[in-house]
Write a protein that holds these residues in place. Structure first.
Motif, PDB file in Angstrom:
ATOM      1  N   GLU B  49       0.841  -1.201   0.000  1.00  0.00           N
ATOM      2  CA  GLU B  49       0.000   0.000   0.000  1.00  0.00           C
ATOM      3  C   GLU B  49       0.874   1.248   0.000  1.00  0.00           C
ATOM      4  O   GLU B  49       0.612   2.206  -0.726  1.00  0.00           O
ATOM      5  CB  GLU B  49      -0.917  -0.010   1.231  1.00  0.00           C
ATOM      6  CG  GLU B  49      -2.092  -0.968   1.080  1.00  0.00           C
ATOM      7  CD  GLU B  49      -2.902  -1.108   2.356  1.00  0.00           C
ATOM      8  OE1 GLU B  49      -3.851  -1.874   2.338  1.00  0.00           O
ATOM      9  OE2 GLU B  49      -2.552  -0.460   3.368  1.00  0.00           O
ATOM     10  N   TYR B  52       2.619   1.510  -3.375  1.00  0.00           N
ATOM     11  CA  TYR B  52       1.680   1.973  -4.396  1.00  0.00           C
ATOM     12  C   TYR B  52       1.420   3.470  -4.230  1.00  0.00           C
ATOM     13  O   TYR B  52       1.424   4.223  -5.206  1.00  0.00           O
ATOM     14  CB  TYR B  52       0.364   1.193  -4.299  1.00  0.00           C
ATOM     15  CG  TYR B  52      -0.648   1.643  -5.319  1.00  0.00           C
ATOM     16  CD1 TYR B  52      -0.593   1.164  -6.626  1.00  0.00           C
ATOM     17  CD2 TYR B  52      -1.628   2.580  -4.996  1.00  0.00           C
ATOM     18  CE1 TYR B  52      -1.495   1.603  -7.573  1.00  0.00           C
ATOM     19  CE2 TYR B  52      -2.537   3.021  -5.938  1.00  0.00           C
ATOM     20  CZ  TYR B  52      -2.476   2.528  -7.224  1.00  0.00           C
ATOM     21  OH  TYR B  52      -3.363   2.969  -8.163  1.00  0.00           O
ATOM     22  N   ALA B  53       1.199   3.891  -2.956  1.00  0.00           N
ATOM     23  CA  ALA B  53       0.904   5.303  -2.697  1.00  0.00           C
ATOM     24  C   ALA B  53       2.077   6.190  -3.114  1.00  0.00           C
ATOM     25  O   ALA B  53       1.883   7.198  -3.801  1.00  0.00           O
ATOM     26  CB  ALA B  53       0.581   5.499  -1.215  1.00  0.00           C
ATOM     27  N   SER B  54       3.284   5.787  -2.705  1.00  0.00           N
ATOM     28  CA  SER B  54       4.453   6.625  -3.058  1.00  0.00           C
ATOM     29  C   SER B  54       4.690   6.587  -4.569  1.00  0.00           C
ATOM     30  O   SER B  54       5.034   7.604  -5.176  1.00  0.00           O
ATOM     31  CB  SER B  54       5.699   6.172  -2.294  1.00  0.00           C
ATOM     32  OG  SER B  54       6.131   4.920  -2.752  1.00  0.00           O
ATOM     33  N   TYR B  56       2.390   6.184  -6.861  1.00  0.00           N
ATOM     34  CA  TYR B  56       1.329   6.959  -7.500  1.00  0.00           C
ATOM     35  C   TYR B  56       1.671   8.445  -7.489  1.00  0.00           C
ATOM     36  O   TYR B  56       1.587   9.133  -8.520  1.00  0.00           O
ATOM     37  CB  TYR B  56       0.002   6.715  -6.768  1.00  0.00           C
ATOM     38  CG  TYR B  56      -1.180   7.390  -7.415  1.00  0.00           C
ATOM     39  CD1 TYR B  56      -1.828   6.811  -8.495  1.00  0.00           C
ATOM     40  CD2 TYR B  56      -1.625   8.633  -6.965  1.00  0.00           C
ATOM     41  CE1 TYR B  56      -2.894   7.441  -9.112  1.00  0.00           C
ATOM     42  CE2 TYR B  56      -2.691   9.273  -7.567  1.00  0.00           C
ATOM     43  CZ  TYR B  56      -3.325   8.672  -8.641  1.00  0.00           C
ATOM     44  OH  TYR B  56      -4.378   9.304  -9.244  1.00  0.00           O
ATOM     45  N   ILE B  57       2.106   8.918  -6.301  1.00  0.00           N
ATOM     46  CA  ILE B  57       2.469  10.336  -6.198  1.00  0.00           C
ATOM     47  C   ILE B  57       3.692  10.621  -7.080  1.00  0.00           C
ATOM     48  O   ILE B  57       3.752  11.640  -7.775  1.00  0.00           O
ATOM     49  CB  ILE B  57       2.743  10.723  -4.727  1.00  0.00           C
ATOM     50  CG1 ILE B  57       1.476  10.553  -3.888  1.00  0.00           C
ATOM     51  CG2 ILE B  57       3.235  12.164  -4.624  1.00  0.00           C
ATOM     52  CD1 ILE B  57       1.693  10.657  -2.392  1.00  0.00           C
ATOM     53  N   ASP B  59       4.585   9.123  -9.804  1.00  0.00           N
ATOM     54  CA  ASP B  59       4.169   9.169 -11.220  1.00  0.00           C
ATOM     55  C   ASP B  59       3.550  10.524 -11.564  1.00  0.00           C
ATOM     56  O   ASP B  59       3.768  11.066 -12.647  1.00  0.00           O
ATOM     57  CB  ASP B  59       3.154   8.054 -11.510  1.00  0.00           C
ATOM     58  CG  ASP B  59       3.816   6.689 -11.554  1.00  0.00           C
ATOM     59  OD1 ASP B  59       5.062   6.639 -11.630  1.00  0.00           O
ATOM     60  OD2 ASP B  59       3.096   5.674 -11.493  1.00  0.00           O
ATOM     61  N   GLN B  60       2.756  11.053 -10.635  1.00  0.00           N
ATOM     62  CA  GLN B  60       2.115  12.353 -10.881  1.00  0.00           C
ATOM     63  C   GLN B  60       3.165  13.467 -10.942  1.00  0.00           C
ATOM     64  O   GLN B  60       3.046  14.396 -11.744  1.00  0.00           O
ATOM     65  CB  GLN B  60       1.088  12.669  -9.773  1.00  0.00           C
ATOM     66  CG  GLN B  60       0.026  11.607  -9.579  1.00  0.00           C
ATOM     67  CD  GLN B  60      -0.726  11.293 -10.858  1.00  0.00           C
ATOM     68  OE1 GLN B  60      -1.171  12.200 -11.561  1.00  0.00           O
ATOM     69  NE2 GLN B  60      -0.852  10.015 -11.178  1.00  0.00           N
ATOM     70  N   GLU B 105      -6.977  12.455  -3.725  1.00  0.00           N
ATOM     71  CA  GLU B 105      -6.559  13.312  -4.826  1.00  0.00           C
ATOM     72  C   GLU B 105      -7.741  14.199  -5.201  1.00  0.00           C
ATOM     73  O   GLU B 105      -8.865  13.712  -5.329  1.00  0.00           O
ATOM     74  CB  GLU B 105      -6.142  12.449  -6.029  1.00  0.00           C
ATOM     75  CG  GLU B 105      -5.750  13.266  -7.236  1.00  0.00           C
ATOM     76  CD  GLU B 105      -5.352  12.391  -8.435  1.00  0.00           C
ATOM     77  OE1 GLU B 105      -5.310  11.156  -8.277  1.00  0.00           O
ATOM     78  OE2 GLU B 105      -5.111  12.943  -9.499  1.00  0.00           O
ATOM     79  N   ILE B 122      -7.696   7.174  -3.122  1.00  0.00           N
ATOM     80  CA  ILE B 122      -6.754   6.448  -3.984  1.00  0.00           C
ATOM     81  C   ILE B 122      -6.396   5.100  -3.361  1.00  0.00           C
ATOM     82  O   ILE B 122      -6.588   4.052  -3.968  1.00  0.00           O
ATOM     83  CB  ILE B 122      -5.460   7.269  -4.215  1.00  0.00           C
ATOM     84  CG1 ILE B 122      -5.803   8.658  -4.783  1.00  0.00           C
ATOM     85  CG2 ILE B 122      -4.503   6.531  -5.149  1.00  0.00           C
ATOM     86  CD1 ILE B 122      -6.473   8.639  -6.135  1.00  0.00           C
TER      87      ILE B 122
END
Lengths: 170, 164
Positions: B49, B52-54, B56-57, B59-60, B105, B122
């Motif tokens: 988790e 994935y969270a890190s 995801y951020i 990637d943004q 988000e 998210i």
């Protein structure tokens, strides 16, 4: 009872296995022999099944541990790489930017970070893992190598090599 | 061999005890290993988790392609990361923050009011903290439901102005 059983067994009468095989005939197979063979075969299957099942679980356990270890190693390596990209080849600056690492070893072109068994930054004396970072600066870019390894086992877990344009380019 | 097997087979209790003992020992070993695997997988899920969270951020941040990035606090207490983007002359802000045990988000037009009650969930996350270490380096500290901690750094290319 023992003597009765011994009479029925060719090997007990001093015959060799070769002679047993030569004299083999289905007519000579007794109920007791069949029962013995069935018992031996069933026992072998049972033992094999147990060994296989335990082996599968041991293997799954090792894979799960390895997956967990690798995931953390990759995450740490990626974070180090991102820090290096912004350091412009200065490993001292990179070490300071990795704020959770209060203990590290810095030499001319290499930086060593230490981690405990839960992948938290630690002192060298408590470390289970270490990341050895080396940098080579060129006029236009810097070349970095990060090698993550287990200290006691002296086993390399993951390595990353990359080049990055100096001055914050892409 | 025959004698031993005869002995075992004739005494059914011995045979049954032997088989039961083999099954019991194997079951015990498999049970212990299963518990260990279950715990490892559980810990992995918590770590995943965070990863994935890190990710995801991260990637943004990479997808922002040099647009302005800044750290902020919603209602003065919830840390957030803000990435600006431009579409047809309008400036939008995408806010990332942790609230109600989720990484959230929210994309709004710049200048619009924001609150932690809004935003798209998210992934489960207890807290998220963002710190500017330099003009081109961002530190993200994430804590999962199980109190696992993940601290990762992200490089923000300086050609877009870096982190403001």
């Amino acid at each position: 009872m023992r003597s009765k059983s011994a009479k029925r067994t060719p090997t007990n009468r001093g015959a060799t296995w070769g002679s047993v095989l030569r004299n083999f005939s289905f007519e000579n197979i007794t109920f007791q022999t069949m029962r013995t063979v069935t018992f031996v075969v069933a026992s072998i299957f049972l033992l094999l099944a147990i060994v296989l099942a335990v082996n599968l679980f041991v293997s799954a356990n090792q894979q799960a541990d390895r997956a967990s270890q690798l995931e953390q190693v990759i995450s740490e390596t990626a974070s180090i790489a991102e820090t290096l990209k912004s350091s412009n080849g200065d490993l001292g600056l990179a070490a300071q930017s990795l704020r959770n690492h209060t203990h590290y070893s810095l030499a001319d072109n290499s930086l060593i970070l230490f981690y405990d068994d839960t992948f938290q930054p630690s002192a060298e004396s408590d470390a289970t893992y270490r990341a050895v970072i080396s940098a080579e600066a060129y006029p236009a870019y810097c070349a970095y190598t990060i090698r993550f390894s287990e200290i006691i086992a002296k086993r390399e877990l993951y390595a990353l090599e990359f080049k990055y344009l100096r001055g914050g380019g892409q | 061999m025959h004698e031993l097997i005869d002995k075992i087979l004739r005494n059914r209790n011995t045979f049954i005890i032997l088989i039961a003992a083999a099954f019991a020992i194997a079951s015990l070993i498999i049970g212990l290993l299963s518990v260990n695997i279950y715990e490892t997988v559980g810990a992995n899920t918590s770590r995943q988790e965070l990863t994935y969270a890190s990710g995801y951020i991260g990637d943004q941040i990479r997808a922002s392609d040099g647009n302005a990035i800044r750290t902020a606090a919603i209602e003065g207490e919830t840390p957030a990361l803000v990435i600006e983007s431009y579409e047809e002359g309008v400036t939008y802000e995408t806010w990332f923050f942790a609230a109600d045990n989720f990484l959230k988000e929210l994309t709004i037009e710049k200048g619009q009011p924001i609150s932690v009650a809004r935003g798209e969930n998210i992934i489960m996350l207890k807290t998220a903290d963002f710190a500017k270490l330099s003009d081109s380096l961002l530190e993200i500290r994430l804590v999962s439901d199980e109190d696992d901690v993940c601290i990762v750094n992200y490089h923000v290319p300086s050609y877009g102005g870096g982190i403001q």
